[in-house]
Each structure stands twice: as structure tokens, then as C-alpha cells.
Design a protein around this motif. Structure first.
Motif, short mmCIF file in Angstrom:
data_model
loop_
_atom_site.label_atom_id
_atom_site.label_comp_id
_atom_site.label_asym_id
_atom_site.label_seq_id
_atom_site.Cartn_x
_atom_site.Cartn_y
_atom_site.Cartn_z
N PRO A 203 -21.78 39.23 19.57
CA PRO A 203 -21.74 38.90 18.14
C PRO A 203 -21.00 39.94 17.31
O PRO A 203 -20.30 39.60 16.36
N ILE A 204 -21.14 41.23 17.68
CA ILE A 204 -20.48 42.29 16.93
C ILE A 204 -18.96 42.22 17.11
O ILE A 204 -18.20 42.35 16.14
N LEU A 205 -18.51 41.99 18.33
CA LEU A 205 -17.08 41.87 18.59
C LEU A 205 -16.51 40.63 17.89
O LEU A 205 -15.43 40.68 17.29
N LEU A 206 -17.25 39.54 17.94
CA LEU A 206 -16.82 38.31 17.29
C LEU A 206 -16.75 38.51 15.77
O LEU A 206 -15.80 38.06 15.12
N SER A 207 -17.73 39.20 15.21
CA SER A 207 -17.72 39.47 13.78
C SER A 207 -16.52 40.32 13.39
O SER A 207 -15.84 40.06 12.40
N HIS A 208 -16.25 41.36 14.19
CA HIS A 208 -15.13 42.26 13.94
C HIS A 208 -13.81 41.49 13.88
O HIS A 208 -13.02 41.65 12.94
N LEU A 209 -13.59 40.62 14.86
CA LEU A 209 -12.33 39.87 14.93
C LEU A 209 -12.22 38.81 13.84
O LEU A 209 -11.15 38.60 13.27
N GLN A 210 -13.34 38.17 13.51
CA GLN A 210 -13.29 37.16 12.45
C GLN A 210 -13.05 37.81 11.10
O GLN A 210 -12.37 37.24 10.24
N ILE B 203 -20.21 24.11 -2.80
CA ILE B 203 -19.30 23.75 -1.71
C ILE B 203 -19.23 24.89 -0.70
O ILE B 203 -19.22 24.68 0.52
N GLY B 204 -19.22 26.11 -1.22
CA GLY B 204 -19.19 27.28 -0.34
C GLY B 204 -20.41 27.36 0.54
O GLY B 204 -20.32 27.76 1.70
N ALA B 205 -21.58 26.96 0.02
CA ALA B 205 -22.82 26.99 0.82
C ALA B 205 -22.69 26.10 2.05
O ALA B 205 -23.21 26.43 3.12
N VAL B 206 -21.99 24.97 1.91
CA VAL B 206 -21.76 24.08 3.05
C VAL B 206 -20.92 24.79 4.11
O VAL B 206 -21.21 24.72 5.30
N PHE B 207 -19.89 25.52 3.66
CA PHE B 207 -19.02 26.22 4.61
C PHE B 207 -19.73 27.43 5.23
O PHE B 207 -19.48 27.78 6.37
N TRP B 208 -20.65 28.07 4.47
CA TRP B 208 -21.45 29.15 5.06
C TRP B 208 -22.33 28.59 6.17
O TRP B 208 -22.52 29.21 7.21
N ALA B 209 -22.86 27.39 5.95
CA ALA B 209 -23.69 26.74 6.97
C ALA B 209 -22.86 26.40 8.21
O ALA B 209 -23.30 26.61 9.34
N ILE B 210 -21.64 25.87 7.99
CA ILE B 210 -20.75 25.56 9.12
C ILE B 210 -20.42 26.84 9.88
O ILE B 210 -20.37 26.86 11.12
N HIS B 211 -20.21 27.92 9.13
CA HIS B 211 -19.88 29.20 9.76
C HIS B 211 -21.01 29.68 10.66
O HIS B 211 -20.78 30.18 11.77
N ILE B 212 -22.24 29.52 10.20
CA ILE B 212 -23.40 29.94 11.00
C ILE B 212 -23.47 29.14 12.30
O ILE B 212 -23.75 29.68 13.37
N LEU B 213 -23.19 27.83 12.23
CA LEU B 213 -23.22 26.99 13.42
C LEU B 213 -22.11 27.38 14.40
O LEU B 213 -22.31 27.34 15.62
N ILE B 214 -20.95 27.76 13.87
CA ILE B 214 -19.85 28.20 14.74
C ILE B 214 -20.24 29.49 15.45
O ILE B 214 -20.04 29.64 16.67
N ILE B 215 -20.79 30.43 14.71
CA ILE B 215 -21.21 31.70 15.29
C ILE B 215 -22.30 31.47 16.33
O ILE B 215 -22.30 32.07 17.41
N ASP B 216 -23.24 30.58 16.01
CA ASP B 216 -24.33 30.27 16.93
C ASP B 216 -23.79 29.73 18.26
O ASP B 216 -24.31 30.04 19.33
#
Length: 298
Positions: free
Chosen positions: A174-181, A153-166
Motif C-alpha cells: 500500500p505504501i509503494l502504491l500510494s507513493h506512485l499514485q 461529486i468528489g466524494a463519489v470519486f474518493w469512494a471509487i479511489h478507495i475501491l481501486i486501492i482495496d
């Protein structure tokens, strides 16, 4: 070659991160461990943010959009990381690494919802990976272990996370976004920890090595290596090499944690890795390679 070696090092750093996460729970409950490692990860990115800000190459974008991006990415990251960390209490680091690695296959499948193009190789890779998952996690009575299910189930959410970041990385650094997330994920984790967990302060000191690796090395160093390497690497090569984190997770689990994998599990791991690799290699490369063998250049 240098870029590929850096990516391989990144995969190793992330793969052995599963071992650190597993060891960290010898002293800390899952949500407290996650909150601390993401706060440490956020701090580790501050030097990079300062560096790019000084070079005036830090893309901030609209503040409202950045806030929405941070909250959405941080929330999904919280869910994915929580499922992974809790799941590690009930499964091995090797299993967690391989099952989590399925996000590479799931991303293009979910991309169909966003009308992304998906090649035939992705579907072939998915089919191989699913067969591998069966051998790795499905028992004789057709049930799946609780820990493995959480990782899936977590793998699905990791995939969703990648699409959100993309989506949001085009508008913000990306670095600033990563820091805040990371900050937002850490806040959610510590809130849940305070509600359902009991933490002994002394245990934080006992878990310092696992926290340092998970926060500084996995997040800070790993993320930096990825950013540097991707400047001079082909995207297809990036995905393939980074998918090897699943192999390093298995190696770390066996060598450091003393985990074992029977023949059935090894077959499953091999098929899952094959599925991940096939999903990342367009079929035209196979056709081109076959054509060169059939009509070699003299």
C-alpha cells in the motif's frame, strides 16, 4: 486504546488538512497547489519505503500490474483531489469536510457493483446522510451551491479511489502504491496547471506552511499513523474513528478560518455524521446491546 488514540489523531490531522488546503489557495491556484502537495507527499513516504524495503517486507508484485494500479489510482485521485480543491474556493472547509466524508457511505453502495455484501445499516446510514446533506447544502429554492456540488461529486470519486486501492493493495505494498499514485497525480495536476493557471514563483514560498502541512503531515504522518494503528484496531472501529475527520474539518474551519454555521447547517452536519456512523456499525451490535439491557447479566 493506543490504536484508537492514534486513529483519532489521524482523523484530526486529515480534518485540519481542509484548513491548510483552503489557506494554501490564498497564494496558489488549485492545480498548482495540488501538484506541489502530492509531490511533497510522495517524497515524505520515501523513508517508509526504504524502511520496509530494508526489512524485505515491501510487496512489489508484477511491474505491469503495479504500473496499471498506479495510473488508475493516480488518475482517480487527481479527479477527486481537483474537485475538492476547486470546490474549496466556493464553499467552507466545514462543508467540504462533511460532504467529502460521505465517501464512507458511498463505498459500500458502489461495492454492490462488485458484488460486495451491503448490510441494512448502510442503507439506513445513507438515508440519514442524504437528509443531512439537504439541510447542509440544499437551499430554499432546491438548488445546491457550486462548491458543495463539486465536493459531492468528489466524494463519489474518493469512494471509487478507495475501491481501486482495496483491489490492488492485495497485490502490492500500500505504501509503494500510494507513493506512485501521488507522483502520477502530481504530474497530472502540474500539466493542467501549466495549461490554465499562472503561477508566481514567489507565491510558492508564501504558501510553504500550507504545503508542508498538506504534504508532510496530512500525507506522510497521517498515512503512517493509519498504517501503525490499523495493526491493532478492529476494522469497524477504524472506519468510525476516521470518519471524525469531518468534525475536525468543521472545528478547524470555525476556529482558524472564522467560518460560521447556522442552525440549519449544524443540523445537517449532525445528521450527516450520524449517517456515516450508522453505516459503519452493523445492526447486530444494536441488537446485542438492546438484548443486554433487556436481560442484564447479574
Amino acid at each position: 486504546m493506543i490504536a484508537n488514540l492514534l486513529l483519532l489523531l489521524t482523523a484530526a490531522v486529515w480534518g485540519f488538512g481542509f484548513v491548510a488546503q483552503s489557506l494554501g489557495m490564498d497564494h496558489l491556484a488549485p492545480f498548482m497547489f495540488n501538484s506541489l502537495r502530492f509531490f511533497i507527499g510522495a517524497l515524505s513516504l520515501l523513508p517508509l519505503i526504504w524502511y520496509f524495503a530494508n526489512k524485505k517486507t515491501l510487496l512489489v508484485g508484477q511491474k505491469k500490474s503495479l504500473l496499471i494500479a498506479s495510473i488508475s489510482a493516480g488518475s482517480v485521485l487527481f479527479i477527486a483531489a481537483s474537485l475538492q480543491q476547486v470546490g474549496l474556493q466556493y464553499t467552507s472547509a466545514a462543508n467540504a469536510g462533511f460532504i467529502t466524508g460521505l465517501y464512507i457511505v458511498i463505498v459500500p453502495v458502489l461495492g454492490l457493483i462488485l458484488k460486495h455484501q451491503t448490510g441494512v445499516n448502510t442503507w439506513i446510514g445513507c438515508a440519514i446522510a442524504v437528509v443531512g446533506l439537504y439541510f447542509l447544502s440544499i437551499k430554499d429554492d432546491m438548488s445546491i451551491g457550486y462548491g458543495d456540488l463539486l465536493q459531492l461529486i468528489g466524494a463519489v470519486f474518493w469512494a471509487i479511489h478507495i475501491l481501486i486501492i482495496d483491489h490492488f493493495a492485495k497485490k502490492h505494498s500500500p505504501i509503494l502504491l500510494s507513493h506512485l499514485q501521488f507522483i502520477f497525480c502530481g504530474l497530472l495536476s502540474i500539466i493542467v496547471s501549466m495549461m490554465i493557471e499562472t503561477t508566481v514563483v514567489e507565491n510558492i514560498g508564501l504558501a510553504w506552511a500550507a504545503l508542508a502541512y498538506s504534504g508532510i503531515i496530512s500525507v506522510g504522518v497521517g498515512y503512517t499513523l493509519q498504517v501503525v494503528a490499523q495493526k491493532n484496531a478492529h476494522p469497524a472501529h477504524v472506519a468510525i474513528i476516521l470518519s471524525l475527520e469531518t468534525v475536525f474539518a468543521a472545528i478547524g474551519g470555525i476556529v482558524i478560518l472564522g467560518e460560521t454555521l447556522d442552525a440549519r447547517a449544524l443540523l445537517g452536519c449532525g445528521l450527516m455524521l450520524m449517517g456515516i456512523l450508522v453505516s459503519q456499525i452493523p445492526l447486530r451490535y444494536f441488537v446485542k446491546s438492546w438484548g443486554q439491557q433487556k436481560h442484564p447479566i447479574v
